[in-house]
Design an enzyme around this catalytic site. Structure first.
Site, PDB file in Angstrom:
ATOM      1  N   HIS A  44       0.873  -1.178   0.000  1.00 13.99           N
ATOM      2  CA  HIS A  44       0.000   0.000   0.000  1.00 13.99           C
ATOM      3  C   HIS A  44       0.910   1.228   0.000  1.00 13.99           C
ATOM      4  O   HIS A  44       1.273   1.741   1.049  1.00 13.99           O
ATOM      5  CB  HIS A  44      -0.905  -0.004   1.237  1.00 13.99           C
ATOM      6  CG  HIS A  44      -1.948   1.067   1.235  1.00 13.99           C
ATOM      7  ND1 HIS A  44      -3.154   0.929   1.885  1.00 13.99           N
ATOM      8  CD2 HIS A  44      -1.987   2.299   0.675  1.00 13.99           C
ATOM      9  CE1 HIS A  44      -3.876   2.025   1.723  1.00 13.99           C
ATOM     10  NE2 HIS A  44      -3.178   2.871   0.988  1.00 13.99           N
ATOM     11  N   GLU A  76      -2.526  -1.761  -3.410  1.00 13.28           N
ATOM     12  CA  GLU A  76      -3.752  -1.161  -2.894  1.00 13.28           C
ATOM     13  C   GLU A  76      -3.528   0.311  -2.569  1.00 13.28           C
ATOM     14  O   GLU A  76      -2.401   0.722  -2.265  1.00 13.28           O
ATOM     15  CB  GLU A  76      -4.259  -1.910  -1.658  1.00 13.28           C
ATOM     16  CG  GLU A  76      -3.315  -1.918  -0.484  1.00 13.28           C
ATOM     17  CD  GLU A  76      -3.836  -2.731   0.684  1.00 13.28           C
ATOM     18  OE1 GLU A  76      -4.678  -3.617   0.471  1.00 13.28           O
ATOM     19  OE2 GLU A  76      -3.394  -2.463   1.816  1.00 13.28           O
ATOM     20  N   HIS A 198      -7.487  -7.561   6.946  1.00 16.02           N
ATOM     21  CA  HIS A 198      -7.328  -6.645   8.069  1.00 16.02           C
ATOM     22  C   HIS A 198      -7.496  -7.404   9.384  1.00 16.02           C
ATOM     23  O   HIS A 198      -8.553  -7.959   9.662  1.00 16.02           O
ATOM     24  CB  HIS A 198      -8.306  -5.469   8.030  1.00 16.02           C
ATOM     25  CG  HIS A 198      -7.661  -4.181   8.492  1.00 16.02           C
ATOM     26  ND1 HIS A 198      -6.925  -3.372   7.644  1.00 16.02           N
ATOM     27  CD2 HIS A 198      -7.598  -3.596   9.706  1.00 16.02           C
ATOM     28  CE1 HIS A 198      -6.465  -2.336   8.309  1.00 16.02           C
ATOM     29  NE2 HIS A 198      -6.854  -2.452   9.576  1.00 16.02           N
TER      30      HIS A 198
END
Length: 246
Positions: A44, A76, A198
């Site tokens: 990310h 992402e 997550h």
């Protein structure tokens, strides 16, 4: 087939960035994860580069292309023009779009697919035209799945943070798991696939995999990196693969 495991390297990058030194090597740890059986690597790259740096991306792309061509690269981030240009330059197999504010410590909510449809649809169309699989970060909300599909996305990624946060409250964890499961059911009914990520751990992954047996992929960083301090990266990847059902 069990969910594939993509190892998120952001926590490794954050540890490296504490010092002006090249270790731990983000690419080197990614190599260990893939050699141990992980199916892909996730990053990310935020605008401030506090985790993965833009300079990491060509190295990870080359690692996969040269040594693990069966693996996938997942990038992402929030779909700013700078992010989209980064994606188009480094050609991941999958792009996961998240509604992050640049100041957020980590992703903590999904898109509102109805309200964000006009924003997301042309971005998804652009990415799909470029040949990328597109996944959209999603809260546990079955009602939004038709709107998610209508953006043109291939997948959603279930935000499992609330599920992970109930690690010491089994009743709340069970309730949240069912919300995730019903959202996945609605996604499948709408014709889109489901990823998840997550705060997933070897403790809570088996129940998630059982409730959503068609789960395509899990992306895991913090819990996996924490376990690697105790079990090593190769041993930890094995533990997470077994938790997924491999």
């Amino acid at each position: 087939m069990p969910a594939k495991l993509s190892v998120n390297l952001n926590a490794i990058a954050m540890l490296r960035n504490r010092r002006d030194l090249p270790w731990p090597s983000v690419t080197g740890i990614g190599r260990l994860a893939l050699a141990a059986g992980a199916h892909g690597l996730t990053v990310h790259p935020r605008p401030d580069e506090r985790h993965t740096r833009h300079s990491d991306l060509p190295e990870i792309r080359a690692l996969i292309d040269d040594e693990f061509p069966q693996a996938e690269f997942n990038i992402e981030g929030y779909p700013s023009e700078d992010f989209l240009a980064l994606v188009e330059k480094h050609q991941p197999e999958q792009v996961t779009l998240v509604p992050d504010d640049p100041a957020q410590a980590t992703s903590d909510h999904g898109w509102n697919f109805v309200a964000d449809a006009a924003f997301l649809t042309p971005i998804v169309r652009r990415l799909k035209k470029g040949g990328f699989r597109v996944s959209l970060f999603s809260d546990a909300d079955p009602a939004g799945m038709t709107a998610a599909r209508d953006t043109g996305a291939d997948r959603i990624e279930l935000y499992t943070g609330p599920y992970g946060s109930y690690h010491s409250d089994s009743a709340k964890a069970t309730k949240e798991l069912e919300r995730l499961g019903k959202t996945a059911d609605a996604a499948f009914a709408a014709g889109i696939q489901v990823n998840a990520g997550h705060d997933l751990t070897v403790g809570n992954l088996p129940a998630l995999a059982k409730r959503i047996p068609a789960l395509a992929e899990v992306s895991i960083g913090h819990g996996l990196t924490a376990d690697a301090l105790e079990y090593g990266m190769a041993g930890t990847v094995g533990r997470f693969l077994r938790a997924c059902g491999w």
